[in-house]
Design an enzyme around this catalytic site. Structure first.
Site, mmCIF file in Angstrom:
data_model
loop_
_atom_site.group_PDB
_atom_site.id
_atom_site.type_symbol
_atom_site.label_atom_id
_atom_site.label_comp_id
_atom_site.label_asym_id
_atom_site.label_seq_id
_atom_site.Cartn_x
_atom_site.Cartn_y
_atom_site.Cartn_z
ATOM 1 N N GLY A 177 0.816 -1.199 0.000
ATOM 2 C CA GLY A 177 0.000 0.000 0.000
ATOM 3 C C GLY A 177 0.854 1.254 0.000
ATOM 4 O O GLY A 177 1.925 1.287 0.619
ATOM 5 N N GLY A 226 0.843 3.713 4.115
ATOM 6 C CA GLY A 226 1.868 2.943 3.420
ATOM 7 C C GLY A 226 3.055 3.772 2.993
ATOM 8 O O GLY A 226 4.216 3.383 3.196
ATOM 9 N N HIS A 273 -21.266 8.194 5.982
ATOM 10 C CA HIS A 273 -20.953 9.624 5.974
ATOM 11 C C HIS A 273 -22.201 10.407 5.609
ATOM 12 O O HIS A 273 -22.880 10.091 4.631
ATOM 13 C CB HIS A 273 -19.835 9.901 4.959
ATOM 14 N N ARG A 303 -20.595 11.915 12.713
ATOM 15 C CA ARG A 303 -21.150 11.446 11.441
ATOM 16 C C ARG A 303 -22.284 10.448 11.620
ATOM 17 O O ARG A 303 -23.267 10.483 10.883
ATOM 18 C CB ARG A 303 -20.029 10.824 10.603
ATOM 19 N N GLU A 341 -6.210 2.570 7.899
ATOM 20 C CA GLU A 341 -7.569 2.037 7.886
ATOM 21 C C GLU A 341 -7.599 0.517 7.813
ATOM 22 O O GLU A 341 -8.618 -0.094 8.134
ATOM 23 C CB GLU A 341 -8.349 2.622 6.703
ATOM 24 N N ARG A 380 -15.751 6.883 13.522
ATOM 25 C CA ARG A 380 -14.571 7.748 13.382
ATOM 26 C C ARG A 380 -15.008 9.198 13.275
ATOM 27 O O ARG A 380 -15.875 9.539 12.481
ATOM 28 C CB ARG A 380 -13.769 7.369 12.133
#
Length: 647
Positions: free
Chosen positions: A41, A46, A267, A338, A433, A443
């Site tokens: 990643g 990453g 979201h 959220r 993540e 989150r």
């Protein structure tokens, strides 16, 4: 009974990370050159991990699924990154950032990991400024901050609506420097398709060259997974099309625990679905809730007239507008977390007050901000987001309120890791993540960028040494070993099996069916019967996938449909695991909302006595139910309370 060892250091909360660093084992510079690390990643986690470990002296192999690390999905993050600098002098502190994150996650995260995240947050900003990240600044030259959901202070640093892009360019510059100095070897257009374990330790990966179709073997002393989340299980999400949970699923199949899979974030500010042929959804940054006000008509007849095209939103008088977040949550208003904002939007739409031609939308209105601040100021703060909205919807948000509706966005669940970010497989680490560690059941906005960079720049460089310190005498591994041979054969056999199905259904058609099942039964609101239905439907879909799938081309060349099929096989398994986890958790917390468990006001009803744990799922084999273990969440320094955003 399997015991989960999270390796949380002893001592006071504020001292745990300092004490850990003071007593960890180190690898001297000469020995670092003898140790190889694979980082899968190239997003924020990453790229920052590969660059940091390479600069330390380790030999790093970094794998990128795109043609450039600059195309990682981290680039899509818009609103900002949190840090406890307290530049606004409004009462912020490391402890307040820690507490807001714990509370925002509905008390389902580890205290120690979250406090460490808050501690290193300030260093992230310093690091990024040094890299040249163009954060917004006030007139006097100091870095500016904006507010985000779940906090009553302004702690979010931002670069207009392009924060993820600018942070990724900073991490990419560090990675490019390490590549140029031959500290990191970068492999672009490669996808990890299996994990190789030798003597119960992670020692390498099998990767597929996405240009040639060839399977290749790579060995190392440790493997770090930084491949993001699994939101695309739902087909329509805000994630990039290449974002997938496959690398994490390969680790799960090889014995790594998968933690809290049901914790998926919805979201609240996404452009609503507009047709049957969409492949993804587009996010409107949470930062818009700083100045935008969310509302629906107070009268059912007005909502109906808008849906029928007989009224425009600007025709609705101020007194006939229901600013429902301000009404229900006066202390936080439009800046509630959220999960709270998403459920409130769903409740209004379900009650018949939704707008748009489908009725599945609410308004995000900037008229008040434009009158108060002036159009120029609003344009300076949010202009590129307004442009993006206008290009997609063909409507001018300066003149007409935006329409938004909740959508799948981020996944809080992920590969289980201990305090050192190591999984249940020795030598296998997960960051960003891809792991579950820092957000609990929800989150807070602007915390994803914070976690990704914290893990890569400031956590892994310490903790991975603690593991590698006794690996110095282990020689480099040959990829000709039986373990690599067996892993490559298993992948090749799976590819052949997929190609030989020769059915009639495309990958996308099956994936869309999975998405409908997930959204209808494992989405914003869940119940026991619906989750059982989802498990049954996913099992039927799995049979359909393995008997009716059609993939054109062949397996030994570039084949995008084959890539998608591999990922869909994992999404199907991921969907079932999410449903099982949600069915097991008989409570509501954060993004996991079971309709059977809610307060009379419709808020989430936690059950701390029975469900204060991390659910850790262990793979038992194909077509066998996984086994769940529990990591207790024992809170020493925070008192659990019912989340209150009303006062």
């Amino acid at each position: 009974m399997t015991t989960i060892n999270s390796k949380i250091p002893e001592g006071q909360l504020a001292e745990k990370w300092s004490n850990y660093k003071a007593h960890q084992k180190l690898v001297n510079p000469a020995n670092k050159r003898r140790l190889d690390i694979i980082v899968v990643g190239t997003g924020l986690a990453g790229a920052s991990a590969a660059a940091s470990l390479g600069e330390m002296g380790f030999k790093v192999l970094n794998f990128c699924i795109q043609d450039s690390p600059r195309r990682a999905h981290s680039i899509a993050a818009q609103g900002g990154i949190n840090a406890a600098k307290n530049y606004q002098n409004d009462g912020d502190s490391v402890y307040r950032l820690f507490y807001d994150t714990i509370k925002g996650g509905d008390y389902r995260a580890r205290e120690s990991n979250v406090h460490r995240l808050a501690e290193v947050s300030n260093s992230i900003i310093d690091q990024c400024v040094a890299q040249g990240v163009p954060f917004a600044r006030e007139y006097g030259g100091l870095l500016d901050n904006r507010s985000f959901g779940g906090a009553q202070v302004s702690r979010t640093f931002y670069a207009r609506g392009q924060t993820g892009q600018q942070l990724l360019l900073g991490a990419y510059s560090a990675l490019s420097r390490a590549v140029n100095k031959k500290q990191v070897k970068l492999y672009t257009r490669y996808e990890m398709v299996d994990l190789v374990i030798i003597d119960e330790r992670a020692r390498g990966i099998i990767a597929r060259n996405l240009v040639t179709g060839k399977l290749e073997r790579f060995a190392a002393h440790a493997v770090v997974i930084c491949t993001g989340g699994y939101g695309n299980t739902f087909f329509l999400s805000t994630n990039a099309m290449a974002s997938n949970g496959s690398a994490a699923l390969q680790c799960y199949r090889k014995g790594a625990y998968f933690a809290n899979p049901c914790m998926a974030q919805i979201h609240p500010t996404c452009i609503p679905v507009h047709g049957e042929f969409q492949s993804k959804l587009t996010l409107m940054s949470e930062s818009l809730r700083n100045d935008g006000r969310i509302w629906v008509p107070k009268k059912l007849e007005d909502a109906k007239a808008i849906r029928e095209g007989k009224l425009n939103p600007t025709d609705i008088k101020e007194g006939d507008r229901d600013y429902y977040l301000e009404r229900r949550y006066p202390a936080f208003g439009n800046l509630v977390p959220r999960d709270v904002a998403s459920r409130a939007a769903k409740e209004r739409c379900d009650a018949g007050f939704g707008v748009g031609n489908t009725g599945l939308a609410v308004y995000l209105d900037f008229a008040d901000a434009i009158n108060r601040l002036g159009k120029k100021v609003v344009e300076e703060k949010y202009g590129n987001l307004f442009q993006m909205y206008e290009k997609i919807v063909d409507d001018n948000p300066y003149e007409t309120p935006m329409m938004i509706y909740p959508a799948i966005h981020y996944t809080m669940g992920g590969i289980w890791v201990d305090y050192e970010l190591m999984t249940s497989i020795p030598g296998l680490f997960a960051a960003g993540e891809a792991n579950f560690s820092d957000h609990g059941a929800n989150r807070l906005g602007a915390s994803a960028l914070m976690q990704g960079l914290a893990d890569g720049y400031f956590v892994l460089p310490y903790t991975i040494q603690n593991y590698l310190s006794d690996q110095i005498g282990v020689p480099r591994f040959s990829t000709d070993s039986p373990e690599f041979e067996a892993a490559e054969k298993a992948v090749s056999d799976k590819l052949t099996r997929l190609m030989n199905i020769k059915g009639k259904h495309s990958v996308d058609s099956i994936h869309k069916k999975l998405g409908h099942i997930m959204w209808d039964y494992v989405g914003m609101a869940r119940d026991a019967e619906g989750l059982k239905t989802a498990i049954g439907k996913i099992e039927e879909l799995k049979k359909d996938f393995w008997t009716n799938l059609r993939i054109p081309g062949n397996k030994d060349d570039q084949n995008v449909e084959l890539e998608k099929a591999l990922r869909l096989a994992d999404f199907i398994e991921m969907g079932e695991l999410m449903a099982r986890d949600a069915l097991n958790r008989n409570e509501s917390c954060g993004g996991h909302f079971r309709v059977e468990y809610q307060t009379p006001e419709g808020e989430a009803l936690r059950d701390d006595e029975h469900y204060s744990y991390v659910s850790c799922w262990e793979y038992q084999g194909e077509n066998k139910a996984p086994v769940m273990y529990k990591e207790p969440l024992d809170y020493e320094f925070v008192k659990r309370q019912t989340r209150n955003y009303k006062s």
